[in-house]
Design a protein around this motif. Structure first.
Motif, PDB file in Angstrom:
ATOM      1  N   ALA A  33       0.859  -1.188   0.000  1.00 15.16           N
ATOM      2  CA  ALA A  33       0.000   0.000   0.000  1.00 15.16           C
ATOM      3  C   ALA A  33       0.894   1.237   0.000  1.00 15.16           C
ATOM      4  O   ALA A  33       1.998   1.221   0.547  1.00 15.16           O
ATOM      5  CB  ALA A  33      -0.907   0.014   1.226  1.00 15.16           C
ATOM      6  N   ARG A  34       0.409   2.289  -0.627  1.00 18.36           N
ATOM      7  CA  ARG A  34       1.062   3.595  -0.531  1.00 18.36           C
ATOM      8  C   ARG A  34       0.465   4.253   0.706  1.00 18.36           C
ATOM      9  O   ARG A  34      -0.752   4.439   0.787  1.00 18.36           O
ATOM     10  CB  ARG A  34       0.791   4.416  -1.785  1.00 18.36           C
ATOM     11  N   VAL A  35       1.298   4.586   1.674  1.00 18.72           N
ATOM     12  CA  VAL A  35       0.820   5.085   2.959  1.00 18.72           C
ATOM     13  C   VAL A  35       1.358   6.482   3.216  1.00 18.72           C
ATOM     14  O   VAL A  35       2.561   6.732   3.087  1.00 18.72           O
ATOM     15  CB  VAL A  35       1.231   4.144   4.116  1.00 18.72           C
ATOM     16  N   HIS A  36       0.439   7.380   3.578  1.00 20.42           N
ATOM     17  CA  HIS A  36       0.783   8.751   3.937  1.00 20.42           C
ATOM     18  C   HIS A  36       0.221   9.023   5.323  1.00 20.42           C
ATOM     19  O   HIS A  36      -0.912   8.626   5.618  1.00 20.42           O
ATOM     20  CB  HIS A  36       0.144   9.753   2.963  1.00 20.42           C
ATOM     21  N   VAL A  37       0.997   9.698   6.156  1.00 18.23           N
ATOM     22  CA  VAL A  37       0.502  10.180   7.444  1.00 18.23           C
ATOM     23  C   VAL A  37       0.582  11.704   7.399  1.00 18.23           C
ATOM     24  O   VAL A  37       1.658  12.270   7.140  1.00 18.23           O
ATOM     25  CB  VAL A  37       1.303   9.631   8.642  1.00 18.23           C
ATOM     26  N   PHE A  38      -0.566  12.340   7.639  1.00 16.83           N
ATOM     27  CA  PHE A  38      -0.639  13.803   7.640  1.00 16.83           C
ATOM     28  C   PHE A  38      -0.861  14.251   9.079  1.00 16.83           C
ATOM     29  O   PHE A  38      -1.873  13.917   9.695  1.00 16.83           O
ATOM     30  CB  PHE A  38      -1.790  14.287   6.750  1.00 16.83           C
ATOM     31  N   PHE A  39       0.105  14.997   9.627  1.00 18.41           N
ATOM     32  CA  PHE A  39       0.057  15.458  11.015  1.00 18.41           C
ATOM     33  C   PHE A  39      -0.530  16.852  11.064  1.00 18.41           C
ATOM     34  O   PHE A  39      -0.028  17.770  10.413  1.00 18.41           O
ATOM     35  CB  PHE A  39       1.465  15.485  11.614  1.00 18.41           C
ATOM     36  N   THR A  40      -1.579  17.019  11.851  1.00 12.55           N
ATOM     37  CA  THR A  40      -2.188  18.319  12.046  1.00 12.55           C
ATOM     38  C   THR A  40      -2.624  18.432  13.498  1.00 12.55           C
ATOM     39  O   THR A  40      -2.527  17.467  14.261  1.00 12.55           O
ATOM     40  CB  THR A  40      -3.357  18.544  11.047  1.00 12.55           C
ATOM     41  N   MET A  41      -3.098  19.619  13.876  1.00 12.82           N
ATOM     42  CA  MET A  41      -3.473  19.893  15.263  1.00 12.82           C
ATOM     43  C   MET A  41      -2.307  19.485  16.173  1.00 12.82           C
ATOM     44  O   MET A  41      -1.152  19.763  15.845  1.00 12.82           O
ATOM     45  CB  MET A  41      -4.797  19.210  15.602  1.00 12.82           C
ATOM     46  N   GLU A  42      -2.544  18.820  17.307  1.00 13.01           N
ATOM     47  CA  GLU A  42      -1.452  18.453  18.210  1.00 13.01           C
ATOM     48  C   GLU A  42      -0.527  17.397  17.612  1.00 13.01           C
ATOM     49  O   GLU A  42       0.607  17.219  18.058  1.00 13.01           O
ATOM     50  CB  GLU A  42      -1.992  17.965  19.560  1.00 13.01           C
ATOM     51  N   GLY A  43      -0.970  16.715  16.578  1.00  7.84           N
ATOM     52  CA  GLY A  43      -0.132  15.706  15.931  1.00  7.84           C
ATOM     53  C   GLY A  43       1.187  16.257  15.415  1.00  7.84           C
ATOM     54  O   GLY A  43       2.176  15.526  15.345  1.00  7.84           O
TER      55      GLY A  43
END
Length: 136
Positions: free
Chosen positions: A47-57
């Motif tokens: 799988a092509r996996v992306h993690v998008f960090f926003t807010m406290e992330g």
């Protein structure tokens, strides 16, 4: 009426795109390892996996934070989960508009594992183009 049969591994298409939206951060450490662990597993399944960090992330991508944070007492450091995900091919995006709220500078405060400093429009593109969307 009976339940529909569940999917088997043979039913899962390889080469899907999975996006994680990571809003959890240091205030909820128990939620901070699984996205990286699952992302690494999915990436190893093509799988092509992306993690998008926003807010406290976004704080998880701040130098010094993941290096001292554990999801549970005695567990592995979150940075180790991040590095495992990166080795598996997971792409990490940090939301630039969220960073000033945590006094973070994109040029000096991010760990080297970050792939992109991104905007909301980048997240919108990821969402519209993905097969699966998961939030933490």
């Amino acid at each position: 009426m009976g339940q529909a049969p569940s999917a088997t591994l043979e039913d899962v298409d390889a080469d899907q795109t999975v996006v994680f939206i990571m809003t959890s951060g240091p205030s909820t450490p128990a939620r901070c390892a699984t996205p990286f662990y699952l992302g690494a597993v999915l990436a190893s399944m093509d799988a092509r996996v992306h993690v998008f960090f926003t807010m406290e992330g976004v704080r998880l991508m701040q130098s010094g934070v993941a290096e001292s944070l554990r999801a549970m007492e005695g567990g592995r450091l979150i940075i180790d989960f991040i590095r495992d995900a990166k080795r598996a091919g997971v792409v990490l995006h940090v939301c630039e508009p969220a960073m000033p709220g945590y006094d973070m500078n994109p040029d000096t405060d991010l760990i080297p594992e970050v792939d992109h400093v991104a905007r909301a429009s980048d997240l919108a593109d990821l969402i519209l183009g993905c097969d699966k969307l998961i939030t933490f």
